[in-house]
Design a protein around this motif. Structure first.
Motif, PDB file in Angstrom:
ATOM      1  N   LEU A 175      80.632 -49.538  25.155  1.00 40.69           N
ATOM      2  CA  LEU A 175      79.532 -49.069  25.987  1.00 40.69           C
ATOM      3  C   LEU A 175      79.756 -47.600  26.352  1.00 40.69           C
ATOM      4  O   LEU A 175      80.879 -47.129  26.424  1.00 40.69           O
ATOM      5  CB  LEU A 175      79.467 -49.918  27.259  1.00 40.69           C
ATOM      6  CG  LEU A 175      78.252 -49.730  28.162  1.00 40.69           C
ATOM      7  CD1 LEU A 175      76.992 -50.197  27.447  1.00 40.69           C
ATOM      8  CD2 LEU A 175      78.432 -50.496  29.459  1.00 40.69           C
ATOM      9  N   LEU A 176      78.655 -46.877  26.584  1.00 36.98           N
ATOM     10  CA  LEU A 176      78.738 -45.506  27.080  1.00 36.98           C
ATOM     11  C   LEU A 176      77.731 -45.343  28.203  1.00 36.98           C
ATOM     12  O   LEU A 176      77.080 -46.305  28.597  1.00 36.98           O
ATOM     13  CB  LEU A 176      78.429 -44.506  25.947  1.00 36.98           C
ATOM     14  CG  LEU A 176      79.383 -44.513  24.750  1.00 36.98           C
ATOM     15  CD1 LEU A 176      78.834 -43.611  23.653  1.00 36.98           C
ATOM     16  CD2 LEU A 176      80.768 -44.042  25.174  1.00 36.98           C
ATOM     17  N   CYS A 177      77.602 -44.113  28.708  1.00 32.02           N
ATOM     18  CA  CYS A 177      76.515 -43.831  29.639  1.00 32.02           C
ATOM     19  C   CYS A 177      75.554 -42.889  28.934  1.00 32.02           C
ATOM     20  O   CYS A 177      75.798 -42.469  27.805  1.00 32.02           O
ATOM     21  CB  CYS A 177      77.031 -43.221  30.944  1.00 32.02           C
ATOM     22  SG  CYS A 177      77.489 -41.486  30.809  1.00 32.02           S
ATOM     23  N   VAL A 178      74.488 -42.546  29.612  1.00 33.94           N
ATOM     24  CA  VAL A 178      73.449 -41.757  28.929  1.00 33.94           C
ATOM     25  C   VAL A 178      73.978 -40.389  28.504  1.00 33.94           C
ATOM     26  O   VAL A 178      73.597 -39.863  27.460  1.00 33.94           O
ATOM     27  CB  VAL A 178      72.183 -41.663  29.801  1.00 33.94           C
ATOM     28  CG1 VAL A 178      72.430 -40.809  31.043  1.00 33.94           C
ATOM     29  CG2 VAL A 178      71.005 -41.153  29.008  1.00 33.94           C
ATOM     30  N   ALA A 230      78.110 -45.317  40.177  1.00 32.60           N
ATOM     31  CA  ALA A 230      76.957 -45.712  39.350  1.00 32.60           C
ATOM     32  C   ALA A 230      76.395 -44.498  38.624  1.00 32.60           C
ATOM     33  O   ALA A 230      75.818 -44.616  37.544  1.00 32.60           O
ATOM     34  CB  ALA A 230      75.879 -46.367  40.205  1.00 32.60           C
ATOM     35  N   PRO A 265      79.729 -44.075  35.334  1.00 32.09           N
ATOM     36  CA  PRO A 265      78.880 -45.255  35.116  1.00 32.09           C
ATOM     37  C   PRO A 265      79.579 -46.379  34.349  1.00 32.09           C
ATOM     38  O   PRO A 265      79.376 -47.560  34.651  1.00 32.09           O
ATOM     39  CB  PRO A 265      77.709 -44.712  34.307  1.00 32.09           C
ATOM     40  CG  PRO A 265      77.698 -43.248  34.565  1.00 32.09           C
ATOM     41  CD  PRO A 265      79.133 -42.862  34.770  1.00 32.09           C
ATOM     42  N   VAL A 266      80.413 -46.015  33.393  1.00 33.17           N
ATOM     43  CA  VAL A 266      81.040 -47.060  32.578  1.00 33.17           C
ATOM     44  C   VAL A 266      82.042 -47.870  33.410  1.00 33.17           C
ATOM     45  O   VAL A 266      82.171 -49.085  33.236  1.00 33.17           O
ATOM     46  CB  VAL A 266      81.691 -46.438  31.328  1.00 33.17           C
ATOM     47  CG1 VAL A 266      82.625 -47.412  30.644  1.00 33.17           C
ATOM     48  CG2 VAL A 266      80.598 -45.986  30.360  1.00 33.17           C
ATOM     49  N   PHE A 293      81.786 -48.293  36.681  1.00 30.71           N
ATOM     50  CA  PHE A 293      81.000 -49.067  37.642  1.00 30.71           C
ATOM     51  C   PHE A 293      80.413 -50.307  36.976  1.00 30.71           C
ATOM     52  O   PHE A 293      80.488 -51.410  37.511  1.00 30.71           O
ATOM     53  CB  PHE A 293      79.885 -48.195  38.232  1.00 30.71           C
ATOM     54  CG  PHE A 293      79.179 -48.845  39.395  1.00 30.71           C
ATOM     55  CD1 PHE A 293      79.867 -49.099  40.573  1.00 30.71           C
ATOM     56  CD2 PHE A 293      77.847 -49.195  39.316  1.00 30.71           C
ATOM     57  CE1 PHE A 293      79.229 -49.696  41.656  1.00 30.71           C
ATOM     58  CE2 PHE A 293      77.199 -49.793  40.389  1.00 30.71           C
ATOM     59  CZ  PHE A 293      77.889 -50.043  41.568  1.00 30.71           C
ATOM     60  N   SER A 294      79.875 -50.130  35.779  1.00 30.37           N
ATOM     61  CA  SER A 294      79.281 -51.303  35.132  1.00 30.37           C
ATOM     62  C   SER A 294      80.359 -52.286  34.690  1.00 30.37           C
ATOM     63  O   SER A 294      80.112 -53.475  34.574  1.00 30.37           O
ATOM     64  CB  SER A 294      78.384 -50.896  33.959  1.00 30.37           C
ATOM     65  OG  SER A 294      79.119 -50.253  32.959  1.00 30.37           O
ATOM     66  N   ILE A 330      80.284 -54.362  37.834  1.00 32.69           N
ATOM     67  CA  ILE A 330      79.078 -55.146  38.150  1.00 32.69           C
ATOM     68  C   ILE A 330      78.650 -56.034  36.987  1.00 32.69           C
ATOM     69  O   ILE A 330      77.985 -57.040  37.208  1.00 32.69           O
ATOM     70  CB  ILE A 330      77.907 -54.273  38.657  1.00 32.69           C
ATOM     71  CG1 ILE A 330      77.449 -53.297  37.594  1.00 32.69           C
ATOM     72  CG2 ILE A 330      78.257 -53.563  39.941  1.00 32.69           C
ATOM     73  CD1 ILE A 330      76.106 -52.685  37.938  1.00 32.69           C
ATOM     74  N   ASP A 331      79.045 -55.689  35.763  1.00 30.71           N
ATOM     75  CA  ASP A 331      78.733 -56.605  34.659  1.00 30.71           C
ATOM     76  C   ASP A 331      79.498 -57.922  34.801  1.00 30.71           C
ATOM     77  O   ASP A 331      79.092 -58.941  34.237  1.00 30.71           O
ATOM     78  CB  ASP A 331      79.047 -55.954  33.307  1.00 30.71           C
ATOM     79  CG  ASP A 331      78.065 -54.844  32.957  1.00 30.71           C
ATOM     80  OD1 ASP A 331      77.031 -54.736  33.656  1.00 30.71           O
ATOM     81  OD2 ASP A 331      78.327 -54.086  32.005  1.00 30.71           O
ATOM     82  N   ARG A 340      72.685 -44.744  44.232  1.00 28.82           N
ATOM     83  CA  ARG A 340      72.467 -45.849  43.299  1.00 28.82           C
ATOM     84  C   ARG A 340      73.577 -46.886  43.373  1.00 28.82           C
ATOM     85  O   ARG A 340      73.363 -48.050  43.079  1.00 28.82           O
ATOM     86  CB  ARG A 340      72.363 -45.317  41.871  1.00 28.82           C
ATOM     87  CG  ARG A 340      70.986 -44.798  41.567  1.00 28.82           C
ATOM     88  CD  ARG A 340      70.811 -44.551  40.095  1.00 28.82           C
ATOM     89  NE  ARG A 340      69.418 -44.228  39.824  1.00 28.82           N
ATOM     90  CZ  ARG A 340      68.977 -43.747  38.671  1.00 28.82           C
ATOM     91  NH1 ARG A 340      69.831 -43.525  37.695  1.00 28.82           N
ATOM     92  NH2 ARG A 340      67.701 -43.498  38.500  1.00 28.82           N
ATOM     93  N   LEU A 388      73.504 -38.361  37.724  1.00 30.46           N
ATOM     94  CA  LEU A 388      73.850 -39.071  36.498  1.00 30.46           C
ATOM     95  C   LEU A 388      73.633 -38.226  35.244  1.00 30.46           C
ATOM     96  O   LEU A 388      74.470 -38.180  34.345  1.00 30.46           O
ATOM     97  CB  LEU A 388      72.988 -40.346  36.391  1.00 30.46           C
ATOM     98  CG  LEU A 388      72.996 -41.054  35.038  1.00 30.46           C
ATOM     99  CD1 LEU A 388      74.316 -41.785  34.835  1.00 30.46           C
ATOM    100  CD2 LEU A 388      71.836 -42.019  34.911  1.00 30.46           C
ATOM    101  N   GLU A 389      72.489 -37.549  35.179  1.00 24.42           N
ATOM    102  CA  GLU A 389      72.064 -36.937  33.922  1.00 24.42           C
ATOM    103  C   GLU A 389      72.866 -35.701  33.558  1.00 24.42           C
ATOM    104  O   GLU A 389      72.962 -35.353  32.382  1.00 24.42           O
ATOM    105  CB  GLU A 389      70.582 -36.547  33.988  1.00 24.42           C
ATOM    106  CG  GLU A 389      69.615 -37.715  34.011  1.00 24.42           C
ATOM    107  CD  GLU A 389      69.385 -38.265  35.405  1.00 24.42           C
ATOM    108  OE1 GLU A 389      70.128 -37.872  36.342  1.00 24.42           O
ATOM    109  OE2 GLU A 389      68.491 -39.088  35.581  1.00 24.42           O
TER     110      GLU A 389
END
Lengths: 808, 249, 92
Positions: free
Chosen positions: A87-90, A213, A217-218, A220-221, A224-225, A244, A696-697
């Motif tokens: 997995l990655l983030c945007v 988040a 992000p990775v 954090f998920s 929460i995943d 977030r 995030l972006e």
């Protein structure tokens, strides 16, 4: 025969149906199927893939980079990587686009009569050598947690070993310095004991002034995943603003800026008041400390009774009074830490580090974990996160800070200087025995005219953007730019808020345009190979440093020679003979990264941060130090430091050993540190708290991500988050462009009410990524006394409608 | 179900056992996406995170904040204005698969990139996203794709909005980046082994394990399967790119 | 004559639902029932044509206690002629 075939088919049909019916996975726990690939994927034909860590944050996700016809064309999460498991983030998915902005810098530029004009590399090297030779003590190197390990190591050796000048500091000073002093004060050695495996095992995750988040992000998920898989995880968000991450938390504890110290003390108080502290762990492995007079990093030892007296003041009611966090929530935290049947992981990043009491709050969170024994078991960890991909690997481990030598050595310790001189084969006494200027001091001295004692005349900036990120820019950046006697050299990949004011701009290669190594937040050292060519005449930062060193060497500068007269960066071919790596045509004749890393390895043993040989990292998706060779010759990484079950440096039979204890007795230090008010608070004139941060972006100053279409479209410019009631009181509408002022500067931004984040009444938030709106014109340069890290998270500001008097 | 082997000779039994094991393995590996079971069950029991979906809002509030806390808001497709601003609008009938692919590509930087979201998004909770995207729908020219990958809860980590939902500073409204990036495009159709053979999957199935996300009734017309009732897609359509990026290292 | 492997998804995984559905299907000549696992019942369906198979699957979906039916295996050895649908698939 036909009947047989038919029965066969029916049997197969039943087997398939039975197999499918017996699948035990549930809808939410579907695991991606990774069937072997029998045939090539037509969408990806002609694409070759290789590993690389992500260019952005300190998480250290591994990517697979798809290259076709010499260009990056795709990026995928690497399923074999422990960190991100595919997995990655945007930002990570779009990192490949960051190479292809049309305005890449492709040739050296020299400012002449106010304009930057192209010059040759040869001329550029001469100019730098001239500046250095004219004033070798007034030359400073400002580096980065985005430096690869080899880049940081070369700059370190060039400055401290070659110029005998310790004025080298990285932007990590603005980012991680308080985490470092926190670890040193508590454990005597830097960097987290735990790792990301804690995120798989914790029952409670506490975010201290932290918004993973968006920023990690990775990671954090990863937590929460687990909920999607049916696990029960409690997330507690201790923050000054809703983010977030808050959306996923069961508990949101909103504190007044600076009062996180009171919240942490409240936990310590509750552990003692409830008699639920871990007596066995503390008696065996811990000792107590408090601030000394005068204050020093290691303070003074105190008794348990003195510690008890210190925290006695912080009853839940008193903490509520200071922080605004309800007493029942302080009790809830105290009860959680008092439980032995759950695992608690704390995560923090800039909220605790960019703090004038950064060292203090860092040590207090360690204290909460140590006093409660929530330490060193998988899931029980106080873990600081880094914002840059190699803040740990390059800034902290290579020691590119002004007071350090590689491997945790101090420039002011004769024994450590001697060790460095030996490894570098330098004459004794070459390394200067006083620490150099930290970041803020370096730029202060650069901004101060020479006549007034401003003794830094030239700063070379690599892989960072201080023109946008220094606090209080009008004080720490602009005067140096305006002073014709001061000189600014910047190596970068795009025009930035720093290059636009530079006297000399050097175009650099980035990410997979060069070989590299990073060290992430969990002690993981990662390696990658160059996969595409840099554009135009842009060249590796490590080459730039070595080429300048060689130019000085050729001009007879003694410092660029070792004690046998050899070049400081001498690289031997296999079978003998020096490779002229300073000559760009020959730079890639050898793997300079491998050469430098294998030399640097020799430094890593002192603090038990053992690194494996370069070739081991080529095979792995990163390895977490200490990496120790086994009997069978294989290399084993370490997940949990100081813990007997995993750390090879803890003697057999011991459950824990803090073997770099500041008190030299194997004990970690539990600190008491009182709450103290911040240096600047809102008042009648400037009634609002101003907090700054990331989104995030965009990654930090947006120089890369603002050139990535999906990221820029989603987040095209800065804004100010404001509470609806504060806006209403000033007759400000959502979306209106307003003026924001502090005692140091002014900026105009659109208001976003209940936007990405939601600050409480009396506070505003502005992201710092937008180079067209520099919020650091407003921020404060007050800093932590130990770490020298400034506080970007709180100062006093006011908001007014444009066209009205600002005092309205 | 006859006992295995009864009609066959012993030698055939051994052969059969291997075949059954192989088929069982295929079933296990490729099996139906478990989430497809959900659609057929009672919605009241299956609605994910039903309690977390935001409640309906008052009309006064709807006017002020048409999007409320996200697309789960009941008003979200009632306002043409909002729909237009959000770029969630009726798309022209896709005459060819190539056009469908082009429209799809417009939201992706390269094959395998997470698509951008063609409407505003607000908070980070997955419940808001899954209110529409758990099972997906196609209605009045609007289309919500079902999530093709199960188990991930932080949607906005990878998917960002295609446009900002706050005030843009001068010059930013139409601004895009100047870039020479050329992402790897998606392939147009998979390999067909022989006339009549089921085409192979033309893309990586990593993070795309729920085929109906694009090929189901909510997918673009030209990408839809002609046999939506068959759910074990990979049984007939060989997966060619289990994942992108099988590097030598 | 297509042969299909199906998984019948039951409303509930209690014994009574299993018994009810098994009872309703036991006498059907075109079905062979397997061993139920929780709320999933594996079944083999023999049918005279692909269209008949589809209709039969639809009818199974209407049996009380059945939440859904999934096709997990199909053998179309006898139907080598290309259907218009198969042709349509190829220009995608």
């Amino acid at each position: 025969m036909e009947l047989d075939r038919r029965n066969f088919v029916k049997l197969a049909a039943m087997a398939a149906a039975t197999a499918a019916a017996n699948r035990t996975t549930t809808a939410s726990a579907a695991v991606p199927n990774l069937a072997p690939d029998p045939t090539p994927d037509p969408a990806l034909s002609g694409v070759s893939w290789d590993k690389a860590p992500c260019r952005f944050c300190g998480t250290g996700c591994h990517l697979q980079v798809g290259v076709k016809d010499g260009r990056v064309v795709a990026v995928a999460g690497d399923p074999e990587a422990d960190v991100n498991r595919g997995l990655l983030c945007v930002k990570g998915y779009h990192v490949g686009l960051a190479l292809y902005g049309q305005d890449r810098l492709t040739q050296p530029l020299l400012k002449q009569n106010g304009r930057q004009v192209p010059i040759s590399w040869d001329r550029a090297l001469d100019i730098i050598a001239d500046r250095i030779q004219a004033d070798p003590k007034g030359f400073a190197f400002y580096g980065s947690g985005q430096w690869t390990i080899a880049e940081g190591y070369a700059a370190q050796k060039f400055m401290k070993g070659g110029l005998a000048n310790n004025h080298i500091d990285p932007n990590a000073r603005l980012c991680m310095a308080s985490a470092v002093t926190g670890f040193l004060a508590a454990y005597g050695v830097d960097e987290p004991a735990g790792c990301y495996d804690d995120l798989d095992a914790c029952d409670v995750l506490i975010n201290w002034g932290n918004n993973p988040a968006e920023m990690h992000p990775v990671l954090f998920s990863r937590v929460i995943d687990r909920r999607s898989r049916g696990e029960d995880i409690q997330i507690i968000d201790i923050s000054t603003r809703r983010t977030r991450s808050t959306a996923h938390a069961q508990h949101y504890l909103e504190f007044k800026p600076q009062t996180d110290l009171a919240v942490a003390n409240g936990i310590l108080h509750q552990l003692i008041a409830n008699d639920s502290w871990d007596k066995a762990f503390v008696e065996k492995h811990c000792a107590f400390k408090a601030d000394s007079d005068p204050p020093a990093l290691h303070g003074k030892s105190i008794s348990f009774d003195e510690f008890k007296q210190g925290v006695a003041e912080y009853t839940p009611e008193r903490v509520e009074e200071i922080s605004g966090v309800p007493a029942r929530d302080i009790r809830m935290l105290g009860e959680l830490f008092g439980r032995r049947d759950i695992r608690i992981t704390s995560l923090w990043c800039m909220g605790m580090n960019q703090h004038t009491r950064g060292t203090a709050i860092n040590t207090l969170v360690h204290a909460a974990h140590l006093l409660s024994g929530h330490f060193g078991k998988p899931g029980d960890a106080p873990t600081s996160l880094t914002g840059q991909p190699s803040a740990c690997g390059t800034a902290r481990e290579v020691g590119t800070l002004s007071h350090l030598l590689p491997g945790g050595r101090l420039v002011e310790k004769a024994e450590h200087r001697k060790q460095a001189e030996e490894i570098w084969n330098l004459p004794e006494g070459r390394i200067h025995d006083k620490k150099g200027y930290h970041t803020l001091k370096m730029f202060e001295q650069w901004c101060k005219p020479a006549a007034d004692g401003g003794d830094i005349s030239t700063v070379w900036v690599q892989v960072t953007n201080p023109g946008q990120t220094l606090p209080n820019r009008h004080k720490l950046f602009d005067p140096g730019v305006a002073d014709p006697d001061k000189f600014l050299i910047v190596s970068d990949v795009y025009p930035t808020a720093t290059t636009r004011d530079a006297d000399l701009v050097l175009p650099s290669a980035m990410w997979v345009e060069k070989n590299g190594m990073f060290g992430n937040s969990e002690r993981r050292t990662q390696q990658w190979f160059k996969q595409v060519d840099p554009p135009g005449d842009s060249r590796d930062d490590v080459w730039q440093t070595i080429a300048v060193a060689r130019r000085l060497h050729d001009r007879g500068f003694e410092g660029m020679k070792d004690k046998d007269g050899g070049f400081l960066f001498r690289v031997e071919k296999e079978g003998g003979g020096e490779v002229p790596i300073w000559d760009w045509k020959h730079f890639r004749d050898v793997n300079v990264d491998k050469y430098l890393f294998d030399e640097y390895r020799a430094f890593s043993r002192l603090k038990h941060k053992d690194l494996a040989p370069y070739d081991e990292y080529v095979k792995a998706r990163g390895l977490r130090w200490p990496v120790v060779q086994q009997q069978d010759g294989s290399w084993r990484e370490t997940r949990f430091r100081f813990a007997g079950f995993d750390d090879p440096y803890v003697a057999k039979g011991k459950d824990f050993d803090f073997y770099h204890s500041p008190t030299n007795d194997g004990r970690a230090q539990i600190w008491f540190r009182p709450y103290e008010p911040p240096p600047e608070s809102p008042d009648a004139e400037y009634p609002l708290w101003l907090c700054t941060g990331r989104v995030l972006e965009h990654w930090h100053t947006g120089t890369m991500t603002m050139r990535v279409s999906p990221l820029r479209r989603a987040m095209p410019n800065a804004y100010v988050e404001m509470h609806r009631d504060d806006a209403r009181a000033l007759s400000i509408a959502d979306g209106e462009i307003v003026r924001i002022e502090s005692r140091r500067g002014t900026i105009e931004l659109p208001v976003w009410i209940e936007g990405r984040g939601a600050p409480p009444r009396g506070s505003i938030f502005v992201p710092f990524f937008d180079e067209s709106r520099l919020i650091n014109d407003l921020t404060l340069d007050a800093h932590d006394p130990f770490s020298k890290q400034p506080d970007y998270k709180k100062c006093a500001a006011r908001v007014s409608r444009i066209g009205e008097s600002s005092n309205a | 179900m006859p006992e295995p082997g009864t009609p066959f000779s012993g030698r055939l039994v051994a052969l059969l056992a291997a075949a059954v094991a192989a088929v069982a393995l295929i079933g296990l590996v490729t099996g139906t996406s478990p989430s497809t079971y959900r659609a057929k069950r009672a919605p009241s029991r299956e609605r994910p995170n039903a309690g977390l979906v935001p409640p309906a809002r008052s009309h006064a509030e709807l006017e002020r904040r048409p999007w409320g806390d996200g697309p789960a808001d009941s008003s979200w497709n009632e306002s043409r204005e909002v729909a237009a601003r959000a770029e969630v609008r009726e798309e022209p009938d896709e005459k060819t698969a190539a056009l469908a692919m082009a429209q799809r590509a417009a939201r992706r930087a390269f094959d395998g990139a997470p698509p951008v979201i063609p409407h505003p998004v607000r908070a980070g909770g997955a419940a808001e996203c899954l209110a529409c995207h758990a099972e997906g729908f196609a209605l009045a020219g609007l289309r919500a794709s079902p999530v093709p990958h199960a188990g991930y809860a932080s949607c906005t980590q990878c998917h960002v909005s295609s446009s900002a939902s706050f005030t843009l500073l001068e010059g930013n409204a139409a601004a895009d980046v100047e870039t020479s990036w050329r992402g790897q495009p998606s392939a147009n159709g998979g390999i067909v082994a022989y006339p009549g053979a089921p085409p192979a999957v033309s893309h990586s199935t990593w993070m795309r394990e729920r085929c109906e996300s694009c090929h189901g009734p909510e997918g673009r017309a030209k990408l839809q399967t002609p046999h939506p009732d068959r759910r074990s897609c990979l049984q007939c359509h060989p997966a060619t790119g289990g994942r992108a990026g099988a590097s030598s290292r | 004559m297509p042969v299909l492997g199906l998984v019948i998804v039951l409303d509930d995984d209690d014994d009574s639902t299993q018994r009810r559905v098994s009872g309703a299907l036991a006498s059907a000549p075109d079905l062979e029932l397997g061993e139920a696992a929780a709320h999933r019942l594996p079944v083999v369906l023999e049918s005279s044509s692909a269209r008949m198979a589809e209709e039969r699957i639809d009818s199974l979906r209407c049996v009380p206690g059945v939440a859904g039916v999934d096709v997990v295996y199909a053998d179309f050895q006898d139907l080598l002629t290309r259907s218009p649908r198969a042709a349509a698939r190829e220009d995608v």
